[in-house]
Design a protein around this motif. Structure first.
Motif, PDB file in Angstrom:
ATOM      1  N   ASN A 191       0.828  -1.206   0.000  1.00 60.55           N
ATOM      2  CA  ASN A 191       0.000   0.000   0.000  1.00 60.55           C
ATOM      3  C   ASN A 191       0.864   1.259   0.000  1.00 60.55           C
ATOM      4  OD1 ASN A 191      -2.749   0.873  -0.023  1.00 60.55           O
ATOM      5  ND2 ASN A 191      -2.494   1.615   2.072  1.00 60.55           N
ATOM      6  N   GLU A 192       2.149   1.087  -0.346  1.00 57.15           N
ATOM      7  CA  GLU A 192       3.127   2.164  -0.416  1.00 57.15           C
ATOM      8  C   GLU A 192       3.284   2.906   0.903  1.00 57.15           C
ATOM      9  OE1 GLU A 192       3.433   4.573  -3.841  1.00 57.15           O
ATOM     10  OE2 GLU A 192       3.129   2.907  -5.222  1.00 57.15           O
ATOM     11  N   CYS A 193       3.196   2.177   2.017  1.00 54.47           N
ATOM     12  CA  CYS A 193       3.383   2.807   3.318  1.00 54.47           C
ATOM     13  C   CYS A 193       4.800   3.330   3.489  1.00 54.47           C
ATOM     14  CB  CYS A 193       3.027   1.838   4.437  1.00 54.47           C
ATOM     15  SG  CYS A 193       4.123   0.404   4.555  1.00 54.47           S
ATOM     16  N   GLN A 194       5.785   2.741   2.805  1.00 52.31           N
ATOM     17  CA  GLN A 194       7.165   3.198   2.941  1.00 52.31           C
ATOM     18  C   GLN A 194       7.366   4.595   2.349  1.00 52.31           C
ATOM     19  OE1 GLN A 194       9.428   0.922   4.634  1.00 52.31           O
ATOM     20  NE2 GLN A 194       7.382   0.096   4.957  1.00 52.31           N
ATOM     21  N   PHE A 195       6.444   5.045   1.498  1.00 58.83           N
ATOM     22  CA  PHE A 195       6.560   6.353   0.861  1.00 58.83           C
ATOM     23  C   PHE A 195       5.836   7.447   1.630  1.00 58.83           C
ATOM     24  CE2 PHE A 195       7.688   3.449  -2.453  1.00 58.83           C
ATOM     25  CZ  PHE A 195       8.578   4.129  -3.263  1.00 58.83           C
ATOM     26  N   GLY A 196       5.194   7.112   2.745  1.00 59.79           N
ATOM     27  CA  GLY A 196       4.493   8.115   3.543  1.00 59.79           C
ATOM     28  C   GLY A 196       3.400   8.801   2.758  1.00 59.79           C
ATOM     29  N   THR A 197       3.336  10.141   2.892  1.00 60.10           N
ATOM     30  CA  THR A 197       2.286  10.888   2.203  1.00 60.10           C
ATOM     31  C   THR A 197       2.491  10.938   0.694  1.00 60.10           C
ATOM     32  OG1 THR A 197       3.475  12.964   2.564  1.00 60.10           O
ATOM     33  CG2 THR A 197       1.842  12.339   4.213  1.00 60.10           C
ATOM     34  N   PHE A 198       3.642  10.476   0.210  1.00 59.97           N
ATOM     35  CA  PHE A 198       3.909  10.464  -1.223  1.00 59.97           C
ATOM     36  C   PHE A 198       3.534   9.128  -1.867  1.00 59.97           C
ATOM     37  CE2 PHE A 198       6.576  13.795   0.472  1.00 59.97           C
ATOM     38  CZ  PHE A 198       6.421  14.819  -0.452  1.00 59.97           C
ATOM     39  N   GLY A 199       2.957   8.226  -1.103  1.00 54.40           N
ATOM     40  CA  GLY A 199       2.476   6.977  -1.667  1.00 54.40           C
ATOM     41  C   GLY A 199       1.372   7.214  -2.671  1.00 54.40           C
ATOM     42  N   LYS A 208      17.887   0.188   3.788  1.00 54.59           N
ATOM     43  CA  LYS A 208      18.457  -0.286   2.527  1.00 54.59           C
ATOM     44  C   LYS A 208      17.659   0.183   1.321  1.00 54.59           C
ATOM     45  CE  LYS A 208      21.601  -2.682   4.721  1.00 54.59           C
ATOM     46  NZ  LYS A 208      22.973  -2.161   4.848  1.00 54.59           N
ATOM     47  N   GLY A 209      16.374   0.439   1.502  1.00 58.69           N
ATOM     48  CA  GLY A 209      15.547   0.866   0.384  1.00 58.69           C
ATOM     49  C   GLY A 209      15.288   2.365   0.338  1.00 58.69           C
ATOM     50  N   TYR A 210      15.924   3.132   1.230  1.00 60.92           N
ATOM     51  CA  TYR A 210      15.631   4.563   1.277  1.00 60.92           C
ATOM     52  C   TYR A 210      16.001   5.284  -0.015  1.00 60.92           C
ATOM     53  CZ  TYR A 210      14.384   4.676   6.252  1.00 60.92           C
ATOM     54  OH  TYR A 210      13.755   4.517   7.458  1.00 60.92           O
ATOM     55  N   ALA A 211      17.072   4.855  -0.677  1.00 63.54           N
ATOM     56  CA  ALA A 211      17.423   5.485  -1.948  1.00 63.54           C
ATOM     57  C   ALA A 211      16.311   5.299  -2.964  1.00 63.54           C
ATOM     58  CB  ALA A 211      18.732   4.911  -2.484  1.00 63.54           C
ATOM     59  N   GLN A 212      15.639   4.139  -2.917  1.00 64.46           N
ATOM     60  CA  GLN A 212      14.554   3.888  -3.862  1.00 64.46           C
ATOM     61  C   GLN A 212      13.386   4.848  -3.635  1.00 64.46           C
ATOM     62  OE1 GLN A 212      15.138   1.563  -6.342  1.00 64.46           O
ATOM     63  NE2 GLN A 212      17.137   1.727  -5.339  1.00 64.46           N
ATOM     64  N   ILE A 213      13.158   5.219  -2.385  1.00 66.28           N
ATOM     65  CA  ILE A 213      12.117   6.214  -2.087  1.00 66.28           C
ATOM     66  C   ILE A 213      12.505   7.564  -2.671  1.00 66.28           C
ATOM     67  CG2 ILE A 213      10.975   7.486  -0.231  1.00 66.28           C
ATOM     68  CD1 ILE A 213      11.217   4.965   1.499  1.00 66.28           C
TER      69      ILE A 213
END
Length: 605
Positions: free
Chosen positions: A372-380, A577-582
């Motif tokens: 649900n794109e929770c890793q992207f916060g409000t930009f999901g 590890k995935g922060y660059a992808q965000i």
């Protein structure tokens, strides 16, 4: 006699890395040295618990059974020398196991063991001295909860062991790059004041220390190496006496060595690139250049060094309660809302039971809905996924309290919203919360010792000859690009490569321009405010930004962003590890003429 160059193969990046590296490098590397890095902060705590159960345990057993045992004959025949920090918290036991292996094989290889990094016996003394955490100023943890306490040793003891004739050198905790730098010091006779060379050798070690992350692993442009991941090549650094080096991989292996792969690895897990402090040298990587040197080869130069810090950095791990968690999936319409409803119910039910038992509440809970794109916060962007995975977790002061969440989540199986599923072999169990405490220890407190096949070598770390350099002069950032003829927005990934990693509770994100002409737009389009906004749902501290003109790169350091980091965190990605992808999904404004010249119109956001 000084060699013209040495070739070093990076054969391990962590405890559990593939056993394919050693035979691959021996078959196609023409090597002088094999180096192995096994240790992370979490690994040290695991090894410490193993040593409590068994006094002969506490080292990376894979080094003996998987790396050396099948390959020792070839290592001896080729004259390749081996350097490894596989000793963990018990380098003496690791050395004994390797010597037994050598004897069984009928070989005459000499094995050296370096000790002195383990300061656990000094924990009470350090606590009484009022030592505090170097980043947060937190008080020293309770001594009876400490699992491990080790200083990061440098490379000169390794060089001394090689000077004495060691074929295999085993250390406990040392900085990851020291296994490579030690070989350079021995081969080229570098002194403790050869700061630029020491910085260059440390950079070579930093590139090698994560194995195939320098040869296409974790690479932004992953599709260009996807077909060869199963046979990915491990990295080789050919280092010259002045410290410059060429990175390559064995011929015929998968992956790739490029400006992008090596640049990403250079920025991996560093903070201030002009103050990368190690026991032997303080490194400045801001002017490092990385250039193509042939098929699957790049040439790296330009590292600078200054005197090292006055104190050793130490890594302490300690137990701070318990955590428990599990993964469940939901599929069907409204899958994410169903998962959130289930998570709320499980936490509420377990919390109510804790209240009835007069037990303290959970110290922290976490529900992340993956898909649900929770890793992207409000930009999901995807809020209507029809299948998601719920990661549900909690922390508590004791194991039974943490385990309540697992029990009550399982007990909701027949009362949950529809679409619940999962693949499990039984209910998970609570595990200790292991926190990292970083501190600085006086150098005289550390007694480094080297033992070579039963004989102690005469070795002592000398006092520092020079004081550490003052704050570095920062390079002038690029001017803002001219957008008077118009501008367009394109995703950052069209302009840059990116790599992220962790240091305790901090994360870094390195961004490297695909072309130098993009750098000005990157600098002015990626402010600390924009990065803060992108990670607002995780971030609890400030964001710093650093400029590396040599490699056309920017490094961001995000403070207090990992929920404690490592296994102190309840996050799905506790190491960033995935922060660059965000961040690579962020739209960047660039001049229209620049977009047209590089044919970026199809990538426009």
């Amino acid at each position: 006699m000084t060699k013209n160059a040495i070739r070093i193969g990076g054969a391990s990046g962590y405890w559990g890395d593939s056993a394919m590296a050693v035979p691959q490098l021996l078959a196609g590397g023409s090597l002088d040295y094999l180096v192995f890095d096994y240790l992370a902060e979490i690994t040290m705590s695991i090894l410490a618990r193993a040593r409590v159960r068994d006094p002969e345990a506490g080292y990376a057993t894979d080094f003996v059974t998987a790396a050396l045992a099948p390959n020792l004959g070839a290592i001896a025949a080729q004259g390749v020398r081996v350097i490894s920090n596989a000793g963990g918290v018990n380098p003496v036991a690791c050395g004994a196991a390797v010597r037994a292996l050598v004897e069984k094989a009928g070989l005459t290889l000499k094995v050296a063991v370096i000790t002195g990094d383990d300061l656990l016996p000094c924990a009470a003394e350090l606590a009484q001295g009022g030592l505090t955490e170097m980043f947060t100023d937190e008080a020293f943890p309770p001594v009876d909860r400490i699992a491990s306490l080790n200083v990061y040793l440098g490379a000169f003891p390794i060089a001394a062991a090689l000077d004495a004739g060691a074929d295999i050198v085993i250390t406990g905790r040392c900085v990851d790059s020291a296994v490579t730098l030690g070989a350079c010091i021995h081969a080229f006779g570098w002194s403790r004041e050869d700061y630029d060379r020491l910085a260059s050798g440390s950079l070579a070690g930093h590139v090698l220390e994560c194995g195939p992350q320098a040869t296409g692993g974790n690479f932004t442009d992953w599709e260009c190496v996807a077909a060869g991941i199963a046979e990915i090549g491990y990295p080789i650094a050919e280092i010259t006496p002045d410290g410059d080096f060429t990175v390559s991989k064995p011929a015929g292996t998968g992956g790739c060595v490029s400006v992008g792969t090596v640049s990403e690895q250079m920025l991996y897990e560093i903070g201030d690139p002009q103050d990368y402090a190690l026991p032997d040298v303080s490194c400045d990587f801001s002017q490092v250049t990385i250039m193509p040197a042939g098929p699957d080869q790049v040439f790296v130069s330009g590292a600078h060094g200054a005197p090292p810090p006055e104190k050793y950095k130490a890594s302490l791990t300690w137990q701070d309660g318990w955590r428990a968690g599990l993964y469940l999936s939901f599929y069907g319409l409204d899958a994410a809302r169903k998962a959130q409803s289930f998570a709320d119910a499980a936490i509420a039910r377990a919390g109510a039971i804790l209240g009835k038992l007069n037990a303290p509440p959970f110290s922290e809970t976490s529900a992340e809905i993956l898909g649900n794109e929770c890793q992207f916060g409000t930009f999901g962007q995807s809020r209507d996924a029809r299948e998601v995975v719920l990661k549900l977790a909690a922390k508590h002061a004791d194991a039974a309290g943490a385990g309540l969440l697992l029990r009550e989540a399982a007990g909701l199986g027949l009362a949950s919203p529809p679409g619940l599923s999962g693949f499990q072999g039984g209910r998970p169990k609570p595990s200790p919360v292991i926190r990292l405490f970083s501190c600085l220890c006086p150098r005289p407190m550390v007694d480094v010792r080297i033992e070579l096949d039963g004989k102690s070598l005469d070795y002592a770390e000398p006092p520092l000859a020079n004081a550490r350099a003052p704050n570095p002069v920062r390079p002038e950032p690029p001017a803002k690009p001219d957008t008077s003829s118009g501008s367009v927005r394109v995703p950052l990934i069209a302009l840059a490569w990116g790599r992220s990693g962790d240091k305790g509770n901090h994360a870094n994100i390195g961004i490297i321009a695909r072309d130098p002409e993009f750098l000005a737009a990157l600098w002015h389009g990626l402010s600390t405010d924009i990065v803060t906004e992108r990670f607002a749902h995780f971030l609890e501290g400030p964001v710093e930004r650093f400029y590396l003109p040599g490699s056309h790169a920017i490094n961001f350091l995000l403070h207090d962003v990992l929920g404690g980091g490592g296994i102190a965190s309840l996050r799905n990605d506790p190491q960033g590890k995935g922060y660059a992808q965000i961040l690579l999904a962020t739209p960047i404004e660039i001049p229209t003429l620049l977009a047209q010249r590089f044919n970026l119109t199809e990538a426009m956001a």
